[in-house]
Write a protein that holds these residues in place. Sequence first.
Motif, PDB file in Angstrom:
ATOM      1  N   TRP A  95      13.567  -0.083  -3.966  1.00 21.34           N
ATOM      2  CA  TRP A  95      12.323   0.754  -4.585  1.00 21.34           C
ATOM      3  C   TRP A  95      11.585  -0.125  -5.617  1.00 21.34           C
ATOM      4  N   ASP A  96      10.401  -0.323  -5.539  1.00 18.52           N
ATOM      5  CA  ASP A  96       9.627  -1.111  -6.774  1.00 18.52           C
ATOM      6  C   ASP A  96       8.752  -0.105  -7.735  1.00 18.52           C
ATOM      7  N   PRO A  97       9.109   0.171  -8.838  1.00 16.51           N
ATOM      8  CA  PRO A  97       8.557   0.754  -9.799  1.00 16.51           C
ATOM      9  C   PRO A  97       7.013   0.218 -10.091  1.00 16.51           C
ATOM     10  N   PRO A  98       5.934   0.746 -10.545  1.00 11.41           N
ATOM     11  CA  PRO A  98       4.758   0.329 -10.749  1.00 11.41           C
ATOM     12  C   PRO A  98       4.962  -0.907 -11.688  1.00 11.41           C
ATOM     13  N   GLY A  99       4.065  -1.823 -11.654  1.00 10.40           N
ATOM     14  CA  GLY A  99       4.215  -3.064 -12.314  1.00 10.40           C
ATOM     15  C   GLY A  99       4.113  -2.767 -13.805  1.00 10.40           C
ATOM     16  N   PRO A 100       3.072  -2.039 -14.354  1.00 14.00           N
ATOM     17  CA  PRO A 100       3.024  -2.014 -15.752  1.00 14.00           C
ATOM     18  C   PRO A 100       4.311  -1.030 -16.393  1.00 14.00           C
ATOM     19  N   VAL A 101       4.583  -0.118 -15.475  1.00 14.21           N
ATOM     20  CA  VAL A 101       5.751   0.729 -15.939  1.00 14.21           C
ATOM     21  C   VAL A 101       6.921  -0.206 -16.127  1.00 14.21           C
ATOM     22  N   ARG A 102       7.282  -1.163 -15.345  1.00  8.68           N
ATOM     23  CA  ARG A 102       8.447  -2.015 -15.326  1.00  8.68           C
ATOM     24  C   ARG A 102       8.297  -2.992 -16.574  1.00  8.68           C
ATOM     25  N   ASP A 103       7.219  -3.540 -16.816  1.00 10.28           N
ATOM     26  CA  ASP A 103       6.671  -4.218 -17.962  1.00 10.28           C
ATOM     27  C   ASP A 103       6.933  -3.518 -19.166  1.00 10.28           C
ATOM     28  N   LEU A 104       6.407  -2.335 -19.291  1.00  6.95           N
ATOM     29  CA  LEU A 104       6.701  -1.514 -20.613  1.00  6.95           C
ATOM     30  C   LEU A 104       8.134  -1.314 -20.772  1.00  6.95           C
ATOM     31  N   THR A 105       8.935  -0.701 -19.656  1.00  4.74           N
ATOM     32  CA  THR A 105      10.461  -0.470 -19.919  1.00  4.74           C
ATOM     33  C   THR A 105      11.047  -1.983 -20.395  1.00  4.74           C
ATOM     34  N   ILE A 106      10.930  -2.904 -19.814  1.00  2.47           N
ATOM     35  CA  ILE A 106      11.465  -4.143 -20.416  1.00  2.47           C
ATOM     36  C   ILE A 106      11.007  -4.498 -21.636  1.00  2.47           C
ATOM     37  N   ALA A 107       9.869  -4.321 -22.132  1.00  3.99           N
ATOM     38  CA  ALA A 107       9.347  -4.346 -23.513  1.00  3.99           C
ATOM     39  C   ALA A 107      10.007  -3.555 -24.423  1.00  3.99           C
ATOM     40  N   GLU A 108      10.359  -2.202 -24.167  1.00  3.70           N
ATOM     41  CA  GLU A 108      10.636  -1.156 -25.030  1.00  3.70           C
ATOM     42  C   GLU A 108      12.241  -1.589 -25.062  1.00  3.70           C
ATOM     43  N   ALA A 109      13.021  -2.049 -23.932  1.00  5.07           N
ATOM     44  CA  ALA A 109      14.513  -2.209 -24.218  1.00  5.07           C
ATOM     45  C   ALA A 109      14.703  -3.408 -24.929  1.00  5.07           C
ATOM     46  N   VAL A 110      13.629  -4.545 -24.675  1.00  4.80           N
ATOM     47  CA  VAL A 110      13.767  -5.622 -25.738  1.00  4.80           C
ATOM     48  C   VAL A 110      13.665  -5.321 -27.109  1.00  4.80           C
ATOM     49  N   ALA A 111      12.605  -4.468 -27.330  1.00  7.19           N
ATOM     50  CA  ALA A 111      12.325  -4.018 -28.921  1.00  7.19           C
ATOM     51  C   ALA A 111      13.655  -3.425 -29.414  1.00  7.19           C
ATOM     52  N   GLN A 112      14.268  -2.386 -28.664  1.00  7.18           N
ATOM     53  CA  GLN A 112      15.393  -1.575 -29.049  1.00  7.18           C
ATOM     54  C   GLN A 112      16.637  -2.789 -29.417  1.00  7.18           C
ATOM     55  N   VAL A 113      16.676  -3.780 -28.410  1.00 11.92           N
ATOM     56  CA  VAL A 113      17.904  -4.521 -28.710  1.00 11.92           C
ATOM     57  C   VAL A 113      17.546  -5.283 -29.719  1.00 11.92           C
ATOM     58  N   THR A 114      16.492  -6.030 -30.061  1.00  6.08           N
ATOM     59  CA  THR A 114      16.035  -6.929 -31.089  1.00  6.08           C
ATOM     60  C   THR A 114      16.215  -6.108 -32.240  1.00  6.08           C
ATOM     61  N   ASN A 115      15.856  -4.791 -32.429  1.00  5.83           N
ATOM     62  CA  ASN A 115      15.987  -4.011 -33.901  1.00  5.83           C
ATOM     63  C   ASN A 115      17.228  -3.884 -34.140  1.00  5.83           C
ATOM     64  N   GLU A 116      17.901  -3.366 -32.944  1.00  6.63           N
ATOM     65  CA  GLU A 116      19.571  -3.050 -33.278  1.00  6.63           C
ATOM     66  C   GLU A 116      20.246  -4.589 -34.088  1.00  6.63           C
ATOM     67  N   LEU A 117      19.955  -5.520 -33.535  1.00  7.48           N
ATOM     68  CA  LEU A 117      20.570  -6.943 -33.935  1.00  7.48           C
ATOM     69  C   LEU A 117      19.913  -7.026 -35.453  1.00  7.48           C
ATOM     70  N   ALA A 118      18.715  -6.624 -35.617  1.00  7.76           N
ATOM     71  CA  ALA A 118      18.390  -7.001 -37.176  1.00  7.76           C
ATOM     72  C   ALA A 118      18.530  -5.689 -38.110  1.00  7.76           C
ATOM     73  N   GLY A 119      19.167  -4.542 -37.412  1.00  5.26           N
ATOM     74  CA  GLY A 119      19.540  -3.604 -38.233  1.00  5.26           C
ATOM     75  C   GLY A 119      18.270  -2.728 -38.656  1.00  5.26           C
ATOM     76  N   TYR A 120      17.341  -2.694 -37.614  1.00  6.34           N
ATOM     77  CA  TYR A 120      16.008  -2.050 -37.787  1.00  6.34           C
ATOM     78  C   TYR A 120      15.021  -2.485 -39.054  1.00  6.34           C
ATOM     79  N   ALA A 121      15.182  -3.576 -39.376  1.00  5.86           N
ATOM     80  CA  ALA A 121      14.581  -4.081 -40.678  1.00  5.86           C
ATOM     81  C   ALA A 121      14.765  -5.860 -40.807  1.00  5.86           C
ATOM     82  N   ARG A 122      13.843  -6.313 -41.014  1.00  2.00           N
ATOM     83  CA  ARG A 122      13.845  -7.741 -41.266  1.00  2.00           C
ATOM     84  C   ARG A 122      13.636  -8.187 -42.652  1.00  2.00           C
ATOM     85  N   VAL A 123      14.474  -9.001 -43.192  1.00  2.00           N
ATOM     86  CA  VAL A 123      14.591  -9.477 -44.664  1.00  2.00           C
ATOM     87  C   VAL A 123      13.636 -10.666 -44.791  1.00  2.00           C
ATOM     88  N   ARG A 124      12.813 -10.553 -45.820  1.00  2.00           N
ATOM     89  CA  ARG A 124      11.788 -11.683 -46.237  1.00  2.00           C
ATOM     90  C   ARG A 124      11.734 -11.951 -47.787  1.00  2.00           C
TER      91      ARG A 124
END
Length: 354
Positions: free
Chosen positions: A288-317
Amino acid sequence: MTTPWYATRESVMHALDSKLTARNAGQIDRALESASRDVEQLCHRRFYPELDTRSWDWPDSQSGTSWRLWLDDHEVISVTTLTSGGVTIASTDYFLEPNRSGPPYNRLEVDLASSAAFGGGDTHQRDITVVGLFGYRNDETTTGTITEALDSSETGVDVDGTAAALLGVGSVIRVDSERMLVTGRTMADTGQNLGGAGLTASNASVTVAVSDGTAFAVDEVILIESERMLIVDIAGNNLTVKRAWDGSVLAAHAAGVDIYALRTLTVTRGALGTTAATHSSSAPILRWDPPGPVRDLTIAEAVAQVTNELAGYARVRKSGDGGTSERATDATALKGLRDRVYASHGRKGRVRAV
């Protein structure tokens, strides 16, 4: 995983350029679960197909006409049986609306030229019952076949190379009438061995000779001893591979050693309203194939969550005075994607006249 995701673990790993470990697999799976549910909340609908029986009161508080039933967030792909007051309404006596080329359908309307009608039960409670396939759309792709017969209790499904290359953890598959959720993948012996002169411990040694190249597929991951390799091309009985894939260690391999591949799927049987059943060898697997934009947003949301977890939900500069400050990860692009997906696939509110 008990509820479908709209992307696979492998698609998020590729987006992150992440190597597979038990630790990051679990982190990505959590992110995919959250992302899929977030997309549903954003769009006010569930996209996956589910066989179910659902009932409505009739008349109910929102009945505008005596012959129309609004389904709201219970959108339907197809209807098997429609009954009202215990009486079956023939498929020729009602319409699935809106009248367009296909689902999702958000209401049922009795054909006014027929003698059918809603109502007639002893009470108004659960007067109308719909048996059908609920969801947004049932778009499926044939990905390959199972390679061994399957009984109704097995949770390991052996698949061919084509299916192995096209499926991942999180895929929703159908074999005959049974749907399954892919929750894991493990290596299985392909029955073939490394031919030719073997392989040296060099990234330039990329030709894997096999006895039957048609048994493999591009993008399939194979395992020779402890080294994983990604198949990037196939010419006859020679596989062109990318060495030391997925964080494995480059090594030399002698001719004759076994070749394994990610061809055993761990699945949840009888998913989404279907029943676990027996299936014969070589039965086709449909994804079963979800709609393309729905799949893309799911990937983007998951990537954002993993990236934010690795950065402690903040970036230091560093600030201009030599100190430090924190700022949240820039989510401008993600917001734009959310807006586009809501515009194209969000379920909008109904406007009623009084």
